[in-house]
Design a protein around this motif. Structure first.
Motif, PDB file in Angstrom:
ATOM      1  N   HIS A 228       0.818  -1.217   0.000  1.00 47.95           N
ATOM      2  CA  HIS A 228       0.000   0.000   0.000  1.00 47.95           C
ATOM      3  C   HIS A 228       0.854   1.271   0.000  1.00 47.95           C
ATOM      4  O   HIS A 228       0.310   2.372   0.022  1.00 47.95           O
ATOM      5  N   ALA A 229       2.189   1.130   0.016  1.00 51.65           N
ATOM      6  CA  ALA A 229       3.062   2.295   0.118  1.00 51.65           C
ATOM      7  C   ALA A 229       2.977   3.147  -1.148  1.00 51.65           C
ATOM      8  O   ALA A 229       2.889   2.616  -2.257  1.00 51.65           O
ATOM      9  N   PRO A 230       3.010   4.462  -1.008  1.00 53.81           N
ATOM     10  CA  PRO A 230       2.920   5.332  -2.188  1.00 53.81           C
ATOM     11  C   PRO A 230       4.185   5.293  -3.021  1.00 53.81           C
ATOM     12  O   PRO A 230       5.281   4.978  -2.529  1.00 53.81           O
ATOM     13  N   GLY A 231       4.050   5.630  -4.305  1.00 55.53           N
ATOM     14  CA  GLY A 231       5.169   5.738  -5.225  1.00 55.53           C
ATOM     15  C   GLY A 231       5.117   7.069  -5.951  1.00 55.53           C
ATOM     16  O   GLY A 231       4.266   7.923  -5.670  1.00 55.53           O
ATOM     17  N   TRP A 232       6.003   7.252  -6.915  1.00 55.14           N
ATOM     18  CA  TRP A 232       6.060   8.520  -7.635  1.00 55.14           C
ATOM     19  C   TRP A 232       4.760   8.821  -8.371  1.00 55.14           C
ATOM     20  O   TRP A 232       4.365   9.985  -8.519  1.00 55.14           O
ATOM     21  N   GLU A 233       4.082   7.762  -8.811  1.00 54.25           N
ATOM     22  CA  GLU A 233       2.818   7.995  -9.509  1.00 54.25           C
ATOM     23  C   GLU A 233       1.773   8.611  -8.587  1.00 54.25           C
ATOM     24  O   GLU A 233       0.866   9.321  -9.037  1.00 54.25           O
ATOM     25  N   VAL A 235       2.459  10.837  -6.280  1.00 53.15           N
ATOM     26  CA  VAL A 235       2.747  12.272  -6.217  1.00 53.15           C
ATOM     27  C   VAL A 235       2.030  12.976  -7.364  1.00 53.15           C
ATOM     28  O   VAL A 235       1.425  14.048  -7.184  1.00 53.15           O
ATOM     29  N   ALA A 236       2.082  12.367  -8.538  1.00 53.54           N
ATOM     30  CA  ALA A 236       1.366  12.937  -9.688  1.00 53.54           C
ATOM     31  C   ALA A 236      -0.137  12.954  -9.437  1.00 53.54           C
ATOM     32  O   ALA A 236      -0.829  13.919  -9.798  1.00 53.54           O
ATOM     33  N   TRP A 237      -0.658  11.896  -8.816  1.00 52.93           N
ATOM     34  CA  TRP A 237      -2.087  11.860  -8.480  1.00 52.93           C
ATOM     35  C   TRP A 237      -2.445  12.994  -7.519  1.00 52.93           C
ATOM     36  O   TRP A 237      -3.448  13.690  -7.722  1.00 52.93           O
ATOM     37  N   ALA A 260      11.590  14.483  -7.907  1.00 53.15           N
ATOM     38  CA  ALA A 260      10.514  15.245  -7.268  1.00 53.15           C
ATOM     39  C   ALA A 260      10.118  16.445  -8.116  1.00 53.15           C
ATOM     40  O   ALA A 260       8.929  16.731  -8.298  1.00 53.15           O
ATOM     41  N   ILE A 261      11.108  17.155  -8.625  1.00 56.63           N
ATOM     42  CA  ILE A 261      10.808  18.310  -9.475  1.00 56.63           C
ATOM     43  C   ILE A 261      10.100  17.860 -10.739  1.00 56.63           C
ATOM     44  O   ILE A 261       9.118  18.477 -11.183  1.00 56.63           O
ATOM     45  N   ALA A 262      10.567  16.752 -11.321  1.00 60.36           N
ATOM     46  CA  ALA A 262       9.926  16.230 -12.528  1.00 60.36           C
ATOM     47  C   ALA A 262       8.493  15.799 -12.265  1.00 60.36           C
ATOM     48  O   ALA A 262       7.652  15.814 -13.180  1.00 60.36           O
ATOM     49  N   SER A 263       8.187  15.428 -11.016  1.00 58.88           N
ATOM     50  CA  SER A 263       6.836  14.989 -10.651  1.00 58.88           C
ATOM     51  C   SER A 263       5.926  16.139 -10.252  1.00 58.88           C
ATOM     52  O   SER A 263       4.779  15.907  -9.860  1.00 58.88           O
ATOM     53  N   GLY A 264       6.442  17.365 -10.293  1.00 57.51           N
ATOM     54  CA  GLY A 264       5.605  18.529 -10.025  1.00 57.51           C
ATOM     55  C   GLY A 264       5.724  19.125  -8.645  1.00 57.51           C
ATOM     56  O   GLY A 264       4.904  19.965  -8.261  1.00 57.51           O
TER      57      GLY A 264
END
Length: 377
Positions: A228-233, A235-237, A260-264
Motif C-alpha cells: 500500500h506504500a505510495p510511489g512517484w505515480e 505524487v502525480a495523483w 521530485a521536481i519532474a513529478s511537479g
C-alpha cells in the motif's frame, strides 16, 4: 504523573532559569513522564542520527567579517511567491496534546504571534479547522501548511486535502520517507501507549487497508504493508487533485530531488525525520548542499534536523536552504509553558539568528553563504 499520560497541570509561565533551547530540553524532561518523552523526543535504534544531526551543524565553522555596513539588515525570506519576516517554521509533529493540554492550538498561537510558519501534522490531536482559525487571522503570521501522509484510502485522502484547502492552508507537505515506522527502541522499552484522550482526530472515518492473507514464508512488511506504500505515480495523483503547491519532505538523495521536481513538486524539505525512521541516515547538514546542487535553484529548499541555535539557522541558509523547520525544541517549550514556551523557543532562535548575522557581517540572508569557512557547493 502516571505512566502513559500527558501532563494534566496546565503550565503557562516560563520556568525560572530557562534561557536556551538546551535549558528547555532539560526542564521538559522533568515535566513529561518517561513513556511520553520516549515517544515525543526519542528516535530510531541507537539514536545516532538524532545526535549526529546536531553535531553536524555544530561542526560547521563561521568566518566573520568586520566593519561592514549593517544598517537596514533583516531576516526576510521569499518562499513560494510570498515574503516572510524570517525563515523559521514549526515542523509537523503528531499528538501535541501529549506535551500540553492546549496542544497544537498553543503552538499555533505562539507561531502566529512570532511570525513563524507552521506545518500542521496529519496525526495532530486537534482538528485542522480549529488550528487554521487560530493561526490565519494573525496579521504578522508566517505560512500555514498541511503535512500529509498518503493513505491507502484515496477517497479519504482526497477529502482530507479538500478540508485543508477549505480551511485556508496554503501548501501541502507530503512526507515521503516513512513508508514504515522506524525501530524506535526507546519507545518500546518505555511501553508507550497513546492515552485515551489523545488521538489522530483528523483521520476519523478513514477505512483501514484490506488485510492480505500471507502464505508461509511471506513477509508481513514486504508482502502486506508495503503493497500500500505510495510511489512517484501517487505524487502525480496528488498534484492532480489539489490547487495547492506540494513540497516533498524527507528527500536526502540528489536523484530523488530531481525526480521530485519532474513529478511537479513546488519545493523540497531535506529531512531524515529527525532520526526517527532510519538510524545512521546521512545528516541533513551534509545532505543539504548536495540537494542544492541537484536542484540548482529550481525550487525552494527547506531543512530540519538538529537545529538548536541561531548560528545553525544561518549555516543552513548558507548551505542552500530558504528556511528551516524546528521540531523537538518546540515540543520542549510547549511542555514547559504552553504557548508561552513555544514563543520563547522561537524568539530565542530569531534573536540568535540576528546576532549571528550581525557578528558575521551578514546584512541579509542572501549573504549567508559567505559566512561559512567551507564552500556551500
Amino acid at each position: 504523573m502516571t505512566p502513559h499520560s500527558s501532563p494534566t497541570q496546565v503550565h503557562t509561565s516560563l520556568p525560572e532559569g530557562v534561557a536556551t533551547l538546551a535549558d528547555h530540553e532539560h526542564h521538559a524532561r522533568g515535566v513529561l513522564d518517561a513513556p511520553t518523552w520516549a515517544y515525543l523526543c526519542g528516535a530510531a535504534a541507537d539514536e545516532l542520527t538524532l545526535a549526529r544531526n546536531a553535531e553536524a551543524w555544530q561542526s560547521l565553522e563561521l568566518l566573520p567579517r568586520v566593519l561592514r555596513p549593517m544598517a537596514g539588515g533583516h531576516t526576510r525570506v521569499d518562499l513560494l511567491g510570498r515574503t516572510w519576516a524570517h525563515p523559521l517554521l514549526v515542523a509537523p509533529m503528531a499528538y501535541q496534546r501529549l506535551a500540553h493540554p492546549h496542544g497544537e492550538q498553543a503552538t499555533a498561537l505562539a507561531a502566529a504571534a512570532l511570525g513563524a510558519g507552521m506545518v500542521f501534522s496529519t496525526q495532530a490531536s486537534m482538528p485542522l479547522e480549529q488550528i487554521a482559525t487560530t493561526f490565519l487571522p494573525e496579521p504578522g503570521r508566517g505560512p500555514l501548511w498541511f503535512q500529509l501522509y498518503l493513505q491507502p484510502d484515496r477517497d479519504f485522502t482526497r477529502e482530507l486535502v479538500q478540508r485543508a484547502e477549505s480551511a485556508g492552508f496554503e501548501a501541502l507537505v507530503l512526507t515521503v520517507d516513512a513508508p514504515v515506522q522506524g525501530a524506535r527502541d526507546a519507545e518500546r522499552r518505555a511501553g508507550f501507549r497513546l492515552p485515551a484522550h489523545v488521538s489522530a482526530v483528523n483521520l476519523v472515518g478513514m477505512r483501514p487497508p484490506p488485510v492480505r492473507a500471507l502464505h508461509p514464508g511471506q513477509s508481513a512488511l514486504f508482502d502486506d504493508l508495503l503493497t500500500h506504500a505510495p510511489g512517484w505515480e501517487d505524487v502525480a495523483w496528488l498534484r492532480s487533485i489539489t490547487r495547492l503547491p506540494i513540497l516533498l519532505k524527507g528527500v536526502l538523495h540528489p536523484d530523488d530531488a530531481r525526480q521530485a521536481i519532474a513529478s511537479g513538486a513546488s519545493g523540497l524539505i531535506v529531512s531524515n525525520h529527525g532520526g526517527r525512521t532510519l538510524d545512521t541516515a546521512v545528516t541533513t547538514a551534509k545532505a543539504l548542499p548536495c540537494i542544492a546542487d541537484a536542484v540548482q535553484g529550481d525550487v525552494p529548499l527547506l531543512v530540519d534536523g538538529g537545529i538548536r541555535r541561531g548560528t545553525d539557522v544561518l549555516k543552513a541558509i548558507g548551505l542552500g536552504a530558504s528556511a528551516v523547520l524546528i521540531g523537538r525544541p518546540v515540543l520542549h517549550g510547549l511542555a514547559n509553558a504552553g504557548a508561552t514556551g513555544v514563543a520563547h523557543v522561537l524568539r530565542l532562535l530569531r534573536d540568535e539568528l540576528e546576532i549571528a548575522m550581525a557578528l558575521t557581517g551578514c546584512r541579509t540572508l542572501a549573504e549567508a553563504p559567505a559566512t561559512l569557512t567551507q564552500s556551500p557547493r
